[in-house]
Design a protein around this motif. Structure first.
Motif, PDB file in Angstrom:
ATOM      1  N   UNK A 159      44.920  99.893 -97.425  1.00  0.00           N
ATOM      2  CA  UNK A 159      44.104 100.825 -96.653  1.00  0.00           C
ATOM      3  C   UNK A 159      42.820 101.252 -97.363  1.00  0.00           C
ATOM      4  N   UNK A 160      42.643 100.880 -98.608  1.00  0.00           N
ATOM      5  CA  UNK A 160      41.475 101.305 -99.380  1.00  0.00           C
ATOM      6  C   UNK A 160      40.209 100.627 -98.870  1.00  0.00           C
ATOM      7  N   UNK A 161      39.201 101.446 -98.571  1.00  0.00           N
ATOM      8  CA  UNK A 161      37.892 100.929 -98.197  1.00  0.00           C
ATOM      9  C   UNK A 161      37.159 100.566 -99.490  1.00  0.00           C
ATOM     10  N   UNK A 162      36.827  99.300 -99.722  1.00  0.00           N
ATOM     11  CA  UNK A 162      36.194  98.892-100.972  1.00  0.00           C
ATOM     12  C   UNK A 162      34.882  99.623-101.253  1.00  0.00           C
ATOM     13  N   UNK A 163      34.173 100.049-100.224  1.00  0.00           N
ATOM     14  CA  UNK A 163      32.905 100.757-100.419  1.00  0.00           C
ATOM     15  C   UNK A 163      33.101 102.070-101.182  1.00  0.00           C
ATOM     16  N   UNK A 164      34.294 102.684-101.049  1.00  0.00           N
ATOM     17  CA  UNK A 164      34.568 103.941-101.758  1.00  0.00           C
ATOM     18  C   UNK A 164      34.700 103.752-103.260  1.00  0.00           C
TER      19      UNK A 164
ATOM     20  N   UNK B 269      36.792  93.670-103.266  1.00  0.00           N
ATOM     21  CA  UNK B 269      37.919  93.599-102.330  1.00  0.00           C
ATOM     22  C   UNK B 269      39.240  93.480-103.079  1.00  0.00           C
ATOM     23  N   UNK B 270      39.258  92.655-104.121  1.00  0.00           N
ATOM     24  CA  UNK B 270      40.484  92.469-104.905  1.00  0.00           C
ATOM     25  C   UNK B 270      40.865  93.769-105.616  1.00  0.00           C
ATOM     26  N   UNK B 271      39.875  94.475-106.151  1.00  0.00           N
ATOM     27  CA  UNK B 271      40.142  95.749-106.838  1.00  0.00           C
ATOM     28  C   UNK B 271      40.703  96.761-105.846  1.00  0.00           C
ATOM     29  N   UNK B 272      40.115  96.836-104.661  1.00  0.00           N
ATOM     30  CA  UNK B 272      40.595  97.764-103.633  1.00  0.00           C
ATOM     31  C   UNK B 272      42.025  97.427-103.238  1.00  0.00           C
ATOM     32  N   UNK B 273      42.327  96.142-103.142  1.00  0.00           N
ATOM     33  CA  UNK B 273      43.685  95.732-102.786  1.00  0.00           C
ATOM     34  C   UNK B 273      44.677  96.165-103.863  1.00  0.00           C
ATOM     35  N   UNK B 274      44.300  96.008-105.138  1.00  0.00           N
ATOM     36  CA  UNK B 274      45.181  96.433-106.225  1.00  0.00           C
ATOM     37  C   UNK B 274      45.374  97.946-106.221  1.00  0.00           C
ATOM     38  N   UNK B 275      44.308  98.667-105.972  1.00  0.00           N
ATOM     39  CA  UNK B 275      44.368 100.135-105.982  1.00  0.00           C
ATOM     40  C   UNK B 275      45.177 100.682-104.813  1.00  0.00           C
TER      41      UNK B 275
ATOM     42  N   UNK C 117      33.863  89.869-103.480  1.00  0.00           N
ATOM     43  CA  UNK C 117      35.256  89.409-103.558  1.00  0.00           C
ATOM     44  C   UNK C 117      36.036  90.208-104.605  1.00  0.00           C
ATOM     45  N   UNK C 118      35.400  90.454-105.752  1.00  0.00           N
ATOM     46  CA  UNK C 118      36.074  91.224-106.792  1.00  0.00           C
ATOM     47  C   UNK C 118      36.308  92.669-106.353  1.00  0.00           C
TER      48      UNK C 118
ATOM     49  N   UNK D  46      23.002  95.317-101.222  1.00  0.00           N
ATOM     50  CA  UNK D  46      23.434  93.942-100.984  1.00  0.00           C
ATOM     51  C   UNK D  46      24.135  93.457-102.248  1.00  0.00           C
ATOM     52  N   UNK D  47      25.345  92.949-102.095  1.00  0.00           N
ATOM     53  CA  UNK D  47      26.123  92.471-103.225  1.00  0.00           C
ATOM     54  C   UNK D  47      26.217  90.956-103.195  1.00  0.00           C
ATOM     55  N   UNK D  48      26.195  90.325-104.349  1.00  0.00           N
ATOM     56  CA  UNK D  48      26.476  88.892-104.387  1.00  0.00           C
ATOM     57  C   UNK D  48      27.913  88.651-103.920  1.00  0.00           C
ATOM     58  N   UNK D  49      28.180  87.505-103.318  1.00  0.00           N
ATOM     59  CA  UNK D  49      29.526  87.237-102.784  1.00  0.00           C
ATOM     60  C   UNK D  49      30.647  87.379-103.819  1.00  0.00           C
ATOM     61  N   UNK D  50      30.416  86.966-105.059  1.00  0.00           N
ATOM     62  CA  UNK D  50      31.478  87.062-106.060  1.00  0.00           C
ATOM     63  C   UNK D  50      31.798  88.522-106.405  1.00  0.00           C
ATOM     64  N   UNK D  51      30.784  89.369-106.440  1.00  0.00           N
ATOM     65  CA  UNK D  51      31.022  90.795-106.691  1.00  0.00           C
ATOM     66  C   UNK D  51      31.788  91.410-105.516  1.00  0.00           C
TER      67      UNK D  51
END
Length: 77
Positions: A42-47, A30-36, A27-28, A20-25
């Protein structure tokens, strides 16, 4: 491209975990996955979790010291 510490993800057989992640983590992450992933999103943030944890543990000098100490053979005296 943005200079990110995580550049590519290894293709390994994962071990399933639920966290379980805090909402701010989240969001970050998701943002990192979007940049990558760039423009295709297409990046799954869980990876990203495993490489980020690996990077963190590799940079933790206290952890490295403790692991070396635990792996050192005991003197038996």
């Amino acid at each position: 491209m943005t200079d990110l510490k995580i550049r590519e993800l290894p293709d390994e057989k994962p071990v399933k975990m639920t966290v379980a992640l805090p909402p701010d983590i989240h969001r970050d992450l998701l943002a990192y996955a979007a940049l990558l992933s760039g423009s295709d999103w297409t990046m799954d943030p869980a990876r990203l979790v495993a490489p980020m944890l690996r990077q963190f543990m590799m940079s933790d000098k206290g952890f490295a010291r403790a692991r070396r100490k635990a792996k050192a053979p005991s003197s038996g005296k």
